[in-house]
Design a protein around this motif. Structure first.
Motif, mmCIF file in Angstrom:
data_model
loop_
_atom_site.group_PDB
_atom_site.id
_atom_site.type_symbol
_atom_site.label_atom_id
_atom_site.label_comp_id
_atom_site.label_asym_id
_atom_site.label_seq_id
_atom_site.Cartn_x
_atom_site.Cartn_y
_atom_site.Cartn_z
ATOM 1 N N TYR A 25 0.830 -1.202 0.000
ATOM 2 C CA TYR A 25 0.000 0.000 0.000
ATOM 3 C C TYR A 25 0.866 1.253 0.000
ATOM 4 C CZ TYR A 25 -3.491 -3.482 0.993
ATOM 5 O OH TYR A 25 -4.277 -4.587 0.917
ATOM 6 N N CYS A 26 2.024 1.172 0.656
ATOM 7 C CA CYS A 26 2.970 2.288 0.631
ATOM 8 C C CYS A 26 3.503 2.489 -0.779
ATOM 9 C CB CYS A 26 4.122 2.026 1.595
ATOM 10 S SG CYS A 26 3.612 1.848 3.315
ATOM 11 N N PHE A 27 3.808 1.388 -1.461
ATOM 12 C CA PHE A 27 4.279 1.456 -2.839
ATOM 13 C C PHE A 27 3.243 2.157 -3.723
ATOM 14 C CE2 PHE A 27 3.992 -0.325 -7.097
ATOM 15 C CZ PHE A 27 5.249 -0.038 -7.604
ATOM 16 N N LEU A 28 1.998 1.748 -3.608
ATOM 17 C CA LEU A 28 0.942 2.338 -4.435
ATOM 18 C C LEU A 28 0.750 3.824 -4.126
ATOM 19 C CD1 LEU A 28 -1.649 -0.575 -4.305
ATOM 20 C CD2 LEU A 28 -0.234 0.114 -6.258
ATOM 21 N N LEU A 29 0.828 4.184 -2.847
ATOM 22 C CA LEU A 29 0.674 5.593 -2.478
ATOM 23 C C LEU A 29 1.824 6.426 -3.030
ATOM 24 C CD1 LEU A 29 -0.888 7.788 -0.926
ATOM 25 C CD2 LEU A 29 0.587 7.273 1.017
ATOM 26 N N VAL A 65 0.547 1.581 8.185
ATOM 27 C CA VAL A 65 1.194 2.348 7.119
ATOM 28 C C VAL A 65 0.497 2.041 5.805
ATOM 29 C CG1 VAL A 65 3.448 2.572 8.223
ATOM 30 C CG2 VAL A 65 2.984 0.568 6.827
ATOM 31 N N PRO A 66 0.461 2.995 4.910
ATOM 32 C CA PRO A 66 1.048 4.316 5.038
ATOM 33 C C PRO A 66 0.199 5.236 5.921
ATOM 34 C CG PRO A 66 -0.074 4.140 2.941
ATOM 35 C CD PRO A 66 -0.151 2.796 3.594
ATOM 36 N N THR A 67 0.887 6.004 6.716
ATOM 37 C CA THR A 67 0.279 7.100 7.454
ATOM 38 C C THR A 67 0.964 8.357 6.945
ATOM 39 O OG1 THR A 67 -0.248 5.774 9.393
ATOM 40 C CG2 THR A 67 -0.020 8.140 9.736
ATOM 41 N N VAL A 68 0.190 9.406 6.730
ATOM 42 C CA VAL A 68 0.724 10.611 6.096
ATOM 43 C C VAL A 68 0.407 11.830 6.958
ATOM 44 C CG1 VAL A 68 0.681 12.036 4.014
ATOM 45 C CG2 VAL A 68 0.364 9.559 3.833
ATOM 46 N N GLU A 69 1.389 12.699 7.074
ATOM 47 C CA GLU A 69 1.188 13.988 7.726
ATOM 48 C C GLU A 69 1.286 15.072 6.654
ATOM 49 O OE1 GLU A 69 2.958 16.832 11.266
ATOM 50 O OE2 GLU A 69 4.149 15.150 10.556
ATOM 51 N N VAL A 70 0.242 15.867 6.534
ATOM 52 C CA VAL A 70 0.208 16.960 5.560
ATOM 53 C C VAL A 70 0.012 18.255 6.336
ATOM 54 C CG1 VAL A 70 -0.917 17.928 3.529
ATOM 55 C CG2 VAL A 70 -0.846 15.441 3.838
ATOM 56 N N GLY A 71 1.079 18.992 6.505
ATOM 57 C CA GLY A 71 0.989 20.277 7.194
ATOM 58 C C GLY A 71 0.354 20.191 8.568
ATOM 59 N N ALA A 80 -3.758 8.669 -2.765
ATOM 60 C CA ALA A 80 -2.932 9.769 -3.276
ATOM 61 C C ALA A 80 -3.788 10.970 -3.660
ATOM 62 C CB ALA A 80 -2.103 9.295 -4.467
ATOM 63 N N ARG A 81 -4.967 10.719 -4.192
ATOM 64 C CA ARG A 81 -5.853 11.816 -4.602
ATOM 65 C C ARG A 81 -6.228 12.692 -3.408
ATOM 66 N NH1 ARG A 81 -10.753 10.888 -8.588
ATOM 67 N NH2 ARG A 81 -8.907 10.581 -9.849
#
Length: 126
Positions: A25-29, A65-71, A80-81
């Motif tokens: 899933y990290c790869f795809l993201l 994972v994936p866990t993402v921090e955006v600002g 990703a969208r």
């Protein structure tokens, strides 16, 4: 707002993607973010204990994972969208590339070949 009208650039929020080795899933993201032109920093939670603790803090005690921090905003297993939508476009960067915009295709639908090992994952999402 006046600065936007004058064409001043808007600072993009920093995007940090927390991953671990071998995570499909990290790869795809990561692939989707690259296609959308979203710059990001990748952190391996198996090599960075404080990063693993941060992920557990926002993922109900799990190392999801994936866990993402955006600002400063945290997202667990986002697409990703979703991340692209949180990162304002500047200077023509950060949006869907022109080929995808012209065809109306989403990433993964532009006819490119995928490794055989990833096809099962995409089929299960449908």
């Amino acid at each position: 707002m006046a600065a936007e009208r004058r064409g001043a650039s808007i600072a993009r929020p920093e995007v940090t993607v927390y991953t671990r080795p071998g995570c499909p899933y990290c790869f795809l993201l990561r692939r989707g973010l690259r296609r959308y032109g979203v710059p990001f920093t990748e952190v391996d939670i198996w090599r960075d204990p404080p990063a693993a603790a941060a992920v557990r803090a926002v993922a109900d005690g799990n190392e999801t994972v994936p866990t993402v921090e955006v600002g400063g905003r945290w997202l667990v297993n986002p697409r990703a969208r979703r991340i692209r939508d949180l990162v304002p476009s500047s200077g023509g960067r950060g949006g869907v590339d022109s080929a995808l915009e012209q065809t109306g295709a989403r990433p993964g639908e532009a006819g490119e070949e995928r490794p055989q090992s990833w096809r099962g994952i995409e089929d299960r999402r449908r």
